[in-house]
Design an enzyme around this catalytic site. Structure first.
Site, mmCIF file in Angstrom:
data_model
loop_
_atom_site.group_PDB
_atom_site.id
_atom_site.type_symbol
_atom_site.label_atom_id
_atom_site.label_comp_id
_atom_site.label_asym_id
_atom_site.label_seq_id
_atom_site.Cartn_x
_atom_site.Cartn_y
_atom_site.Cartn_z
ATOM 1 N N SER A 134 0.831 -1.206 0.000
ATOM 2 C CA SER A 134 0.000 0.000 0.000
ATOM 3 C C SER A 134 0.864 1.255 0.000
ATOM 4 C CB SER A 134 -0.925 0.031 1.212
ATOM 5 O OG SER A 134 -1.695 1.220 1.199
ATOM 6 N N LYS A 188 -4.639 -6.718 3.241
ATOM 7 C CA LYS A 188 -4.587 -5.604 2.273
ATOM 8 C C LYS A 188 -5.982 -5.311 1.717
ATOM 9 C CE LYS A 188 -2.770 -2.544 -0.580
ATOM 10 N NZ LYS A 188 -3.703 -2.384 -1.691
ATOM 11 N N HIS A 191 -7.786 -3.393 4.361
ATOM 12 C CA HIS A 191 -7.172 -2.052 4.341
ATOM 13 C C HIS A 191 -7.845 -1.211 3.253
ATOM 14 C CE1 HIS A 191 -4.418 0.645 2.170
ATOM 15 N NE2 HIS A 191 -3.775 0.869 3.299
ATOM 16 N N ASN A 192 -8.020 -1.791 2.066
ATOM 17 C CA ASN A 192 -8.645 -1.061 0.957
ATOM 18 C C ASN A 192 -10.114 -0.770 1.240
ATOM 19 O OD1 ASN A 192 -6.144 -1.439 -0.209
ATOM 20 N ND2 ASN A 192 -6.938 -2.139 -2.167
ATOM 21 N N GLU A 195 -10.192 2.097 3.384
ATOM 22 C CA GLU A 195 -9.849 3.230 2.512
ATOM 23 C C GLU A 195 -11.080 3.728 1.764
ATOM 24 O OE1 GLU A 195 -7.488 3.303 -1.643
ATOM 25 O OE2 GLU A 195 -6.308 2.543 0.043
#
Length: 488
Positions: A134, A188, A191-192, A195
């Site tokens: 990231s 990940k 995480h996105n 986001e």
């Protein structure tokens, strides 16, 4: 003598992210070999390595030459488009790799694909890591947040490189061994998802300040800049302030942000996050609202037509009537509402990670994940340090919202939060992310919900039974018979 001329690591896939990560590795003093199927990309990377400091990077034009240029045990990072291109690249490279060598996929890959490839690789004695990366192009070049999961032995082979290449924060490099299987890719992905929620909430704050508060781009740039010096300090707030400062060179008038079509693209990780939340029965309404908002943004022509239809039917826009708004108070209220809503987005993501970790036996360390997100990545924010401490204080924390520090902040901000959501609804400005976050908070904090009525309905039409609050066991009631009897 021969091993001295070999590279310590290789990278295949030289789009901008791949080039930047390779140059980052080389700049940290690790000789690296690079390969790309399109040879012009290899030449481009070699030229950049020369121009950016005579970096120890060598280019190769065939899979065989590339693999054989690496020290044993070999470690190869792949940065190509997720899906079939990854399988094709692995097939091309593994033909020349040997037992004990490692493949590291650094793309945004579906975690089950990583687990499948891990099994396939092991049949040839190869080790495998799925590594979330990231930070975008800038992070790849100057220090990303790295989330490697899979073979621990493979991680130990390259951890010294990853720790130097990753972003550096006060408590160490922004990389850690995530866990077994596809855990790195899953982390990940979430995480996105966080986001997605973060970006949606910021866009709603902008919408309210602009269309309810009547603030212009210069004022917005100043406000977001000020917010970035306080509790909201983060990469996304920082770049938002920058965006409002950029004028439109193409037309020569106004600011560029106002000329951008209001349709948001996406690559799939947000959808995967919401799907996984549903599979695991984890409420993630803020993240889901952000995904729905991207879908709605794609209906540009429909929205324009609907606007005309409802206008002809007499629906009046309230957003142009800003004279009755106390701008200074609104700015402060929106700041508080944005902060509280963002905490909900992170709480939902952390709950999803914990649920998946329990299902898969990954043993995810949520405090450590918050730590490696403090630098390099898109969601880096000053309050991630406090999230880290919350999970360090209580690794079994049921929800971030009930950590004493965050609970206090949520209570302090909830009045402003309600004012912002209420005002937006009154003015006809959609704030799905803030609304979903507030409803998440209100639902979670209530000791009793109207779910008793829903369960009674389920028992009425489907004999699904129900539990009672005053005695144990499962119960079924002949509701229609008793209702008829009551009417008599």
């Amino acid at each position: 003598m021969e091993s001295a001329t070999l590279s310590q690591i290789g990278l295949a896939g030289l789009a901008v992210m791949g080039q930047n990560l390779a140059l980052n590795i080389a700049e940290k003093g690790f000789p690296i070999s690079v390969y790309n199927r399109t040879t012009s990309k290899v030449d481009e990377t070699l030229d950049r390595a020369h121009r950016e400091g005579q970096l120890p990077l060598t280019g190769h034009y065939s899979p065989k030459d590339f693999v054989l240029s690496l020290q044993k045990p070999r470690s190869v990072i792949i940065l190509v488009k997720a899906g079939a291109p990854v399988d094709q690249t692995i097939a091309a490279l593994s033909a020349y790799m040997e037992p004990g060598d490692t493949i590291i996929d650094g793309g945004n890959e579906w975690y089950e694909n990583t687990e499948r490839r891990m099994v396939d690789a092991s049949t040839n004695g190869l080790l495998y890591l799925g590594m979330g990366v990231s930070g975008g192009e800038d992070g790849a070049r100057n220090g990303p947040s790295l989330m490697p999961g899979g073979s621990h032995r493979a991680y130990l082979n390259i951890h010294n490189i990853l720790e130097k290449v990753a972003a550096q924060v006060d408590d160490g490099p922004c990389v850690t061994y995530i866990g077994e299987g596809g855990s790195g890719n899953f982390v990940k992905m979430v995480h996105n998802g966080i986001e997605y929620g973060d970006m949606q909430l910021i866009s709603e704050a902008y919408d309210v300040l602009k269309n309810v508060g009547g603030l212009g781009n210069e004022e917005l740039a100043e406000i977001f800049g000020e917010w970035n010096r306080g509790e909201l300090e983060s990469f996304l707030i920082e770049i938002t302030s920058d965006i409002f400062k950029v004028e439109d060179d193409e037309s020569g008038t106004g600011h560029l942000v106002d000329k951008i079509l209001d349709k948001t693209g996406m690559k799939g990780t947000g959808k995967w996050t919401v799907q996984q939340a549903a599979e695991l029965s984890i409420a993630a309404p803020t993240i889901a609202a952000s995904l729905d908002s991207r879908y709605m943004s794609g209906l540009k022509e429909e929205r324009e037509a609907a606007s005309e239809i409802f206008s002809k039917e007499g629906l009046k826009e309230e957003i142009n009537n800003v004279g009755d708004v106390d701008k200074k108070k609104l700015v402060d209220d929106v700041r508080q509402a944005l902060y509280a809503s963002k905490i909900c987005s992170y709480a939902q993501g952390m709950n999803l990670l914990r649920a998946k970790s329990l299902e898969k036996g990954w043993g995810l360390n949520l405090g450590e994940l918050a730590r490696i997100w403090k630098g390099g990545c898109i969601i880096r924010a000053v309050f991630l340090d406090r999230i880290k401490h919350a999970y360090q204080r209580n690794p079994g924390l049921a929800n971030l919202l009930v950590d004493p520090d965050f609970a206090r902040e949520m209570v302090q901000r909830q009045a402003a939060w309600r004012r912002v959501v209420g005002l937006a609804i009154q003015k006809g400005v959609s704030v799905p992310g803030m609304s979903a976050s507030l409803q998440y908070f209100d639902t979670y904090r209530r000791g009793r919900l109207p779910a008793n009525l829903v369960q009674a309905q389920r028992d009425y039409f489907g004999a699904h039974t129900y539990e009672r609050v005053d005695r144990p066991g499962a119960y079924h009631t002949e509701w229609s018979k008793l209702a008829r009897k009551a009417r008599v």
